[in-house]
Scaffold this active site. Structure first.
Site, short mmCIF file in Angstrom:
data_model
loop_
_atom_site.label_atom_id
_atom_site.label_comp_id
_atom_site.label_asym_id
_atom_site.label_seq_id
_atom_site.Cartn_x
_atom_site.Cartn_y
_atom_site.Cartn_z
N ASN A 8 4.81 -12.58 -1.17
CA ASN A 8 3.43 -12.84 -0.77
C ASN A 8 3.44 -13.52 0.59
O ASN A 8 4.14 -14.52 0.79
CB ASN A 8 2.75 -13.74 -1.81
CG ASN A 8 1.25 -13.77 -1.66
OD1 ASN A 8 0.73 -14.06 -0.60
ND2 ASN A 8 0.54 -13.48 -2.74
N LYS A 49 -2.86 -1.90 -8.51
CA LYS A 49 -1.54 -2.51 -8.33
C LYS A 49 -0.57 -1.88 -9.32
O LYS A 49 -0.84 -1.81 -10.52
CB LYS A 49 -1.60 -4.02 -8.53
CG LYS A 49 -0.26 -4.71 -8.24
CD LYS A 49 -0.41 -6.20 -8.12
CE LYS A 49 0.95 -6.88 -7.88
NZ LYS A 49 1.60 -6.39 -6.63
N GLU A 109 -5.98 -7.36 17.21
CA GLU A 109 -6.73 -8.52 17.70
C GLU A 109 -5.80 -9.55 18.34
O GLU A 109 -6.17 -10.25 19.28
CB GLU A 109 -7.50 -9.16 16.55
CG GLU A 109 -8.34 -10.36 16.94
CD GLU A 109 -9.08 -10.98 15.77
OE1 GLU A 109 -9.59 -12.10 15.92
OE2 GLU A 109 -9.12 -10.34 14.70
N ARG A 110 -4.54 -9.61 17.84
CA ARG A 110 -3.56 -10.57 18.36
C ARG A 110 -2.77 -10.00 19.54
O ARG A 110 -1.80 -10.60 19.99
CB ARG A 110 -2.63 -11.01 17.23
CG ARG A 110 -3.35 -11.85 16.18
CD ARG A 110 -2.46 -12.13 14.98
NE ARG A 110 -1.39 -13.06 15.27
CZ ARG A 110 -1.47 -14.39 15.13
NH1 ARG A 110 -2.63 -14.94 14.74
NH2 ARG A 110 -0.43 -15.16 15.39
N GLY A 115 6.76 -6.35 2.51
CA GLY A 115 5.92 -7.01 1.51
C GLY A 115 5.80 -6.23 0.22
O GLY A 115 5.08 -6.63 -0.69
N THR A 116 6.52 -5.10 0.14
CA THR A 116 6.49 -4.31 -1.10
C THR A 116 7.25 -5.05 -2.19
O THR A 116 8.33 -5.60 -1.94
CB THR A 116 7.14 -2.93 -0.88
OG1 THR A 116 6.50 -2.29 0.22
CG2 THR A 116 7.02 -2.06 -2.12
N HIS A 132 -4.77 -8.98 -10.86
CA HIS A 132 -4.85 -8.17 -9.65
C HIS A 132 -5.74 -6.96 -9.88
O HIS A 132 -6.10 -6.64 -11.02
CB HIS A 132 -3.46 -7.69 -9.20
CG HIS A 132 -2.64 -8.76 -8.54
ND1 HIS A 132 -1.87 -9.64 -9.26
CD2 HIS A 132 -2.47 -9.09 -7.23
CE1 HIS A 132 -1.26 -10.48 -8.42
NE2 HIS A 132 -1.61 -10.15 -7.18
#
Length: 244
Positions: free
Chosen positions: A102, A139, A21-22, A75-76, A135
């Site tokens: 995060n 997770k 979309e970006r 982001g892991t 969570h």
């Protein structure tokens, strides 16, 4: 940008439509089933890698990408015992590596609120800090990377504390421990992420919380980080992005 998605689970699938979309293109989608393709993809066809895989595979994934000259947005969580090794490799290769526990803008503002509250509370030792993180049941790591970052923020600003302990796994230790932050990790349904910080005394409680309503905030933040990383060399975090 031409983006390689390294890890195509819930986060990878959430990132893809936002990136498209970006105005970006997805060059490849790599997961455990086609991991070997990572070394055969034309290096010039990738502008940045967004890595959300698993704690077991993240380190080798990041190393491969840095060796191939690709900027990495990771982001892991659950692999940070190797963080120094990765950062040294990034510097050796004059690469670009962006890590955040995060990527939500709201969570990163919450990190700062957490530190500010801790600075205020240091003068009130009758209040004891604790935390709950919730969570989804899939997770894999606990406590969450976000919870550990929050704990680190508390420890930086509360000199009477010397670490954190898991609850209920370390329940016996908690009975006599007043110098550690208790972190309770709950896994419930499809919860995308809730983090609650408490300061309890004998007479009352002060509490702040961040509640994610979906993964969209995390996914958007990762794409924004990838955009920001273009043309930069070094090791970066969300603080660098927010302060830019």
């Amino acid at each position: 940008m031409n983006i390689l998605l390294l890890g195509y689970g819930k986060m990878g699938k959430a990132i893809e439509p936002i990136a498209v979309e970006r105005g970006h293109q997805i060059t490849a989608r790599i997961d455990a089933h086609n991991r070997a393709d990572l070394t055969t993809i034309d290096a010039a066809s990738v502008d940045v890698v967004i890595e959300f895989s698993s704690p077991e595979s993240a380190v080798e994934n990041i190393k491969t990408c840095l060796e191939r000259g690709w900027p990495v947005v990771c982001g892991t969580t659950g692999w940070l015992s190797h963080r120094t090794e990765i950062e040294q490799l990034c510097q050796e290769k004059q690469g670009a590596f962006f890590y955040a526990s995060n990527y939500s803008i709201g969570v990163n503002l919450f990190f700062r609120l957490n530190k500010a509250l801790a600075k205020f509370m240091r003068n009130y030792p009758s209040y004891h800090a604790s935390m709950t993180e919730i969570h989804h049941t899939e997770k894999k790591d606990a406590p969450s990377g976000t919870a550990i970052t929050l704990a680190e923020g508390l420890l930086e600003n509360l000199p009477n504390l010397n670490g954190w302990v898991e609850k209920p796994a370390d329940k016996q230790a908690l009975i006599t421990s007043t110098d550690a932050i208790e972190i309770e990790s709950l896994r419930e349904g499809t919860v995308p992420g809730t983090h609650i910080i408490r300061f309890d005394s004998d007479v009352d409680r002060i509490e702040i919380a961040h509640v994610a309503h979906s993964r969209q905030g995390f996914a958007l933040g990762a794409v924004v980080a990838a955009e920001w990383l273009q043309g930069r060399v070094g090791v970066f975090s969300m603080d660098d992005l927010l302060d830019a």
